[in-house]
Design a protein around this motif. Structure first.
Motif, PDB file in Angstrom:
ATOM      1  N   ILE A 103       8.112   1.127  -0.917  1.00  0.00           N
ATOM      2  CA  ILE A 103       8.838   0.133  -1.726  1.00  0.00           C
ATOM      3  C   ILE A 103       7.879  -0.935  -2.280  1.00  0.00           C
ATOM      4  CG2 ILE A 103      10.591  -1.690  -1.632  1.00  0.00           C
ATOM      5  CD1 ILE A 103      12.056   0.060   0.521  1.00  0.00           C
TER       6      ILE A 103
ATOM      7  N   SER B 259       0.814  -1.223   0.000  1.00  0.00           N
ATOM      8  CA  SER B 259       0.000   0.000   0.000  1.00  0.00           C
ATOM      9  C   SER B 259       0.848   1.274   0.000  1.00  0.00           C
ATOM     10  CB  SER B 259      -0.915   0.002   1.227  1.00  0.00           C
ATOM     11  OG  SER B 259      -0.129  -0.013   2.408  1.00  0.00           O
ATOM     12  N   SER B 260       2.172   1.139   0.087  1.00  0.00           N
ATOM     13  CA  SER B 260       3.000   2.340   0.253  1.00  0.00           C
ATOM     14  C   SER B 260       4.447   2.037  -0.142  1.00  0.00           C
ATOM     15  CB  SER B 260       2.926   2.755   1.736  1.00  0.00           C
ATOM     16  OG  SER B 260       3.813   3.806   2.022  1.00  0.00           O
TER      17      SER B 260
ATOM     18  N   VAL C 169      15.788   5.081   2.105  1.00  0.00           N
ATOM     19  CA  VAL C 169      14.862   5.217   0.977  1.00  0.00           C
ATOM     20  C   VAL C 169      13.767   6.189   1.435  1.00  0.00           C
ATOM     21  CG1 VAL C 169      13.405   3.984  -0.671  1.00  0.00           C
ATOM     22  CG2 VAL C 169      15.220   2.735   0.548  1.00  0.00           C
TER      23      VAL C 169
ATOM     24  N   ASN D 270       7.782  -7.798   2.056  1.00  0.00           N
ATOM     25  CA  ASN D 270       8.211  -6.397   2.171  1.00  0.00           C
ATOM     26  C   ASN D 270       7.624  -5.659   3.374  1.00  0.00           C
ATOM     27  OD1 ASN D 270       8.936  -3.571   0.958  1.00  0.00           O
ATOM     28  ND2 ASN D 270       6.709  -3.541   1.155  1.00  0.00           N
TER      29      ASN D 270
ATOM     30  N   ASP E  66      -3.163  -8.080   7.961  1.00  0.00           N
ATOM     31  CA  ASP E  66      -2.145  -7.723   8.945  1.00  0.00           C
ATOM     32  C   ASP E  66      -1.254  -8.960   9.042  1.00  0.00           C
ATOM     33  OD1 ASP E  66      -0.643  -7.376  11.280  1.00  0.00           O
ATOM     34  OD2 ASP E  66      -2.181  -6.088  12.155  1.00  0.00           O
TER      35      ASP E  66
ATOM     36  N   THR F 278      10.372   7.181   1.846  1.00  0.00           N
ATOM     37  CA  THR F 278       9.010   6.616   1.797  1.00  0.00           C
ATOM     38  C   THR F 278       8.260   7.151   3.010  1.00  0.00           C
ATOM     39  OG1 THR F 278       9.579   4.735   3.199  1.00  0.00           O
ATOM     40  CG2 THR F 278       9.904   4.422   0.838  1.00  0.00           C
TER      41      THR F 278
ATOM     42  N   ARG G 297      -2.773  -3.472   5.220  1.00  0.00           N
ATOM     43  CA  ARG G 297      -3.960  -3.210   6.030  1.00  0.00           C
ATOM     44  C   ARG G 297      -4.824  -2.117   5.414  1.00  0.00           C
ATOM     45  NH1 ARG G 297      -0.510  -2.038  11.204  1.00  0.00           N
ATOM     46  NH2 ARG G 297       0.571  -1.022   9.485  1.00  0.00           N
ATOM     47  N   ASN G 298      -4.191  -1.176   4.704  1.00  0.00           N
ATOM     48  CA  ASN G 298      -4.929  -0.032   4.166  1.00  0.00           C
ATOM     49  C   ASN G 298      -5.555  -0.381   2.808  1.00  0.00           C
ATOM     50  OD1 ASN G 298      -5.678   2.418   2.931  1.00  0.00           O
ATOM     51  ND2 ASN G 298      -4.206   3.542   4.195  1.00  0.00           N
TER      52      ASN G 298
ATOM     53  N   TYR H 141      14.685  -2.384  15.695  1.00  0.00           N
ATOM     54  CA  TYR H 141      14.529  -2.474  14.238  1.00  0.00           C
ATOM     55  C   TYR H 141      15.733  -3.193  13.615  1.00  0.00           C
ATOM     56  CZ  TYR H 141      14.052  -1.095   9.353  1.00  0.00           C
ATOM     57  OH  TYR H 141      13.950  -1.128   7.981  1.00  0.00           O
TER      58      TYR H 141
HETATM   59  N1  LIG Z   1      12.515   3.381   3.834  1.00  0.00           N
HETATM   60  C1  LIG Z   1      13.714   2.934   4.169  1.00  0.00           C
HETATM   61  O1  LIG Z   1      14.657   3.724   4.395  1.00  0.00           O
HETATM   62  C2  LIG Z   1      13.972   1.450   4.252  1.00  0.00           C
HETATM   63  C3  LIG Z   1      15.311   1.012   4.251  1.00  0.00           C
HETATM   64  C4  LIG Z   1      15.568  -0.354   4.332  1.00  0.00           C
HETATM   65  C5  LIG Z   1      14.520  -1.249   4.419  1.00  0.00           C
HETATM   66  N2  LIG Z   1      13.234  -0.794   4.435  1.00  0.00           N
HETATM   67  C6  LIG Z   1      12.171  -1.805   4.550  1.00  0.00           C
HETATM   68  O2  LIG Z   1      11.347  -1.727   3.405  1.00  0.00           O
HETATM   69  C7  LIG Z   1      10.055  -2.241   3.717  1.00  0.00           C
HETATM   70  C8  LIG Z   1       9.000  -1.285   3.198  1.00  0.00           C
HETATM   71  O3  LIG Z   1       9.098  -0.051   3.900  1.00  0.00           O
HETATM   72  P1  LIG Z   1       8.871   1.365   3.200  1.00  0.00           P
HETATM   73  O4  LIG Z   1      10.117   2.145   3.345  1.00  0.00           O
HETATM   74  O5  LIG Z   1       8.275   1.204   1.861  1.00  0.00           O
HETATM   75  O6  LIG Z   1       7.826   2.015   4.244  1.00  0.00           O
HETATM   76  P2  LIG Z   1       6.289   2.432   4.091  1.00  0.00           P
HETATM   77  O7  LIG Z   1       6.122   3.377   2.972  1.00  0.00           O
HETATM   78  O8  LIG Z   1       5.875   2.862   5.453  1.00  0.00           O
HETATM   79  O9  LIG Z   1       5.570   1.049   3.715  1.00  0.00           O
HETATM   80  C9  LIG Z   1       5.454   0.007   4.653  1.00  0.00           C
HETATM   81  C10 LIG Z   1       4.437  -0.997   4.147  1.00  0.00           C
HETATM   82  O10 LIG Z   1       4.355  -2.075   5.109  1.00  0.00           O
HETATM   83  C11 LIG Z   1       2.993  -2.304   5.386  1.00  0.00           C
HETATM   84  N3  LIG Z   1       2.800  -2.839   6.728  1.00  0.00           N
HETATM   85  C12 LIG Z   1       3.265  -2.359   7.910  1.00  0.00           C
HETATM   86  N4  LIG Z   1       2.828  -3.115   8.924  1.00  0.00           N
HETATM   87  C13 LIG Z   1       2.070  -4.107   8.379  1.00  0.00           C
HETATM   88  C14 LIG Z   1       1.339  -5.195   8.887  1.00  0.00           C
HETATM   89  N5  LIG Z   1       1.297  -5.448  10.211  1.00  0.00           N
HETATM   90  N6  LIG Z   1       0.671  -6.012   8.039  1.00  0.00           N
HETATM   91  C15 LIG Z   1       0.711  -5.764   6.713  1.00  0.00           C
HETATM   92  N7  LIG Z   1       1.383  -4.759   6.145  1.00  0.00           N
HETATM   93  C16 LIG Z   1       2.047  -3.924   6.977  1.00  0.00           C
HETATM   94  C17 LIG Z   1       2.306  -0.951   5.213  1.00  0.00           C
HETATM   95  O11 LIG Z   1       0.939  -1.141   4.866  1.00  0.00           O
HETATM   96  P3  LIG Z   1      -0.328  -0.852   5.806  1.00  0.00           P
HETATM   97  O12 LIG Z   1       0.041   0.217   6.777  1.00  0.00           O
HETATM   98  O13 LIG Z   1      -1.397  -0.473   4.826  1.00  0.00           O
HETATM   99  O14 LIG Z   1      -0.602  -2.179   6.453  1.00  0.00           O
HETATM  100  C18 LIG Z   1       3.055  -0.406   4.002  1.00  0.00           C
HETATM  101  O15 LIG Z   1       2.472  -0.864   2.812  1.00  0.00           O
HETATM  102  C19 LIG Z   1      10.039  -2.444   5.235  1.00  0.00           C
HETATM  103  O16 LIG Z   1      10.261  -3.809   5.519  1.00  0.00           O
HETATM  104  C20 LIG Z   1      11.218  -1.607   5.710  1.00  0.00           C
HETATM  105  O17 LIG Z   1      11.743  -2.084   6.920  1.00  0.00           O
HETATM  106  C21 LIG Z   1      12.936   0.528   4.345  1.00  0.00           C
END
Ligand SMILES: NC(=O)c1ccc[n+]([C@@H]2O[C@H](COP(=O)([O-])OP(=O)(O)OC[C@H]3O[C@@H](n4cnc5c(N)ncnc54)[C@H](OP(=O)(O)O)[C@@H]3O)[C@@H](O)[C@H]2O)c1
Length: 253
Positions: free
Chosen positions: A15, A12-13, A187, A88, A61, A189, A35-36, A154
Motif C-alpha cells: 500500500i 518499500s512495499s 488487500v 502506513n 525503522d 500485498t 527499512r529495505n 494485530y
Molecule cells: N494487506 C492488507 O490486507 C491490509 C489490510 C488493512 C490494513 N493494512 C495495513 O496497511 C499497511 C501496509 O501494509 P501492506 O499490506 O502494504 O503490507 P506490506 O506489503 O508488507 O508492506 C508493509 C510496509 O511496512 C513497512 N514496515 C514494516 N515494519 C516496519 C518498521 N519497523 N519500520 C519501517 N517500516 C516498516 C515495510 O517496509 P520494510 O520491511 O522495508 O521496513 C513495508 O514497506 C500496514 O499498516 C497494514 O497493517 C493491510
C-alpha cells in the motif's frame, strides 16, 4: 498535489509503495521511508524516470525514536514542512491464539503499528501546527473494528490506530490540520507473507477464492481523502472487497 510534500512510512512495499506511485503521478514531492533501502532506491529510480518526481528515500525503522530524529536532520530544510503524513508502516505476525503466541512478536507488532505511528506523528504534527496546514492519514484496518480469531494483537493495534486518530483529531481540532483513518479489508500485498514468516504458499491461501482489494485501490482512496477541499475532513474510510463483510467474515468460492 503539485509540489505538496508527502511523507510515507513503509513505502518499500504494498500500500505504501502504491501510494508513493499515485502521489508521484500527481506531482507531489515524496519523502519515503522503510527499512529495505534496495526497494526504496529502485522505487525512487522508477518514479523519477516515469513521472520526473522529486523523491527522497530514508532508511528507517519506525520503532526507533532516535532514528526518526536522524532522518529528520537529513531531510533538506525546505522540505521539512510536510503537507501530508501517511502513517502506513505496519505488520502482523502469525495467527496464534494469545495463550500460544510469541511475546517477542507481540512487541514487534505493537511497537511498529502503535508506537512507530505515534513517534512519527509526534515528530511531524508540531510543524504542521506551526505552518497551520497539514493532513495525517493513518493506515488502520477493518481489524480495528472487529477482532477475528488469531488476530488479537494485530486487531488491538489497529483499534489503537482508530483511537489515536480520533484523539488526535480532538487534540488539533482548533487547527486546519485534518486526520483520516483508512480501514481496509483484505488487500493483496506482502502482508500475509510477512505474517506467515515467508511461507508464500500459506500466504497465497488468504487470497484464494476471493477477489481482494489491490494496493492501488487503497492508494486511490488515500489520494482522494487528501484531495477534497480544505474545509472537508474525511475522518474514516472503511473499504472491503465485495465478498468481505468484516475482518473475519469472508465469502470464498
Ligand atoms: N494487506 C492488507 O490486507 C491490509 C489490510 C488493512 C490494513 N493494512 C495495513 O496497511 C499497511 C501496509 O501494509 P501492506 O499490506 O502494504 O503490507 P506490506 O506489503 O508488507 O508492506 C508493509 C510496509 O511496512 C513497512 N514496515 C514494516 N515494519 C516496519 C518498521 N519497523 N519500520 C519501517 N517500516 C516498516 C515495510 O517496509 P520494510 O520491511 O522495508 O521496513 C513495508 O514497506 C500496514 O499498516 C497494514 O497493517 C493491510
Amino acid at each position: 498535489m503539485k509540489d505538496k510534500i508527502v511523507f510515507i512510512s513503509g513505502a518499500s512495499s504494498g500500500i505504501g509503495e502504491a501510494t508513493a506511485r499515485r502521489f508521484a503521478k500527481e506531482g507531489a514531492i515524496l519523502l519515503l521511508c522503510a527499512r529495505n533501502m534496495e526497494k526504496l532506491h529502485s522505487l525512487k529510480g522508477e518514479l523519477e524516470k516515469e513521472y520526473g518526481a522529486k523523491v527522497y528515500v530514508y532508511e528507517l525503522d519506525v520503532r526507533d525514536k532516535k532514528a526518526i530524529d536522524e532522518v529528520f536532520e537529513n531531510i533538506p530544510k525546505e522540505l521539512r514542512n510536510i503537507d501530508i503524513l501517511v502513517n502506513n508502516a505496519g505488520l502482523a505476525q502469525g495467527l496464534e491464539k494469545v495463550q500460544e503466541g510469541v511475546p517477542e512478536e507481540f512487541d514487534v507488532v505493537i511497537d511498529t503499528n502503535i508506537k512507530g505511528l505515534l513517534y512519527l506523528t509526534r515528530k511531524i504534527v508540531p510543524t504542521m501546527i506551526e505552518n497551520q496546514k497539514g493532513h495525517v492519514i493513518n493506515m488502520g484496518s477493518v481489524a480495528g473494528i472487529h477482532a477475528y480469531p488469531g488476530g488479537t494483537i494485530y486487531c488491538a493495534t489497529k483499534a489503537a490506530v482508530k483511537f489515536i486518530s480520533d484523539g488526535l483529531r480532538m487534540d488539533i481540532v482548533h487547527t486546519p490540520i485534518r486526520v483520516t483513518n483508512i480501514q481496509p479489508g483484505i488487500v493483496e500485498t506482502n502482508f500475509s507473507v510477512i505474517r506467515f514468516h515467508g511461507d508464500k504458499e500459506r500466504a497465497a491461501k488468504v487470497y484464494e477464492g476471493i477477489k481482494p482489494l489491490t494496493p492501488e485501490d487503497i492508494a486511490d482512496i488515500v489520494l482522494y481523502t487528501a484531495s477534497v477541499p480544505d474545509h472537508v475532513q474525511i475522518c474514516e474510510v472503511t473499504v472491503t472487497a465485495t465478498h468481505q463483510a468484516t475482518g473475519g467474515v469472508v465469502y470464498k468460492k
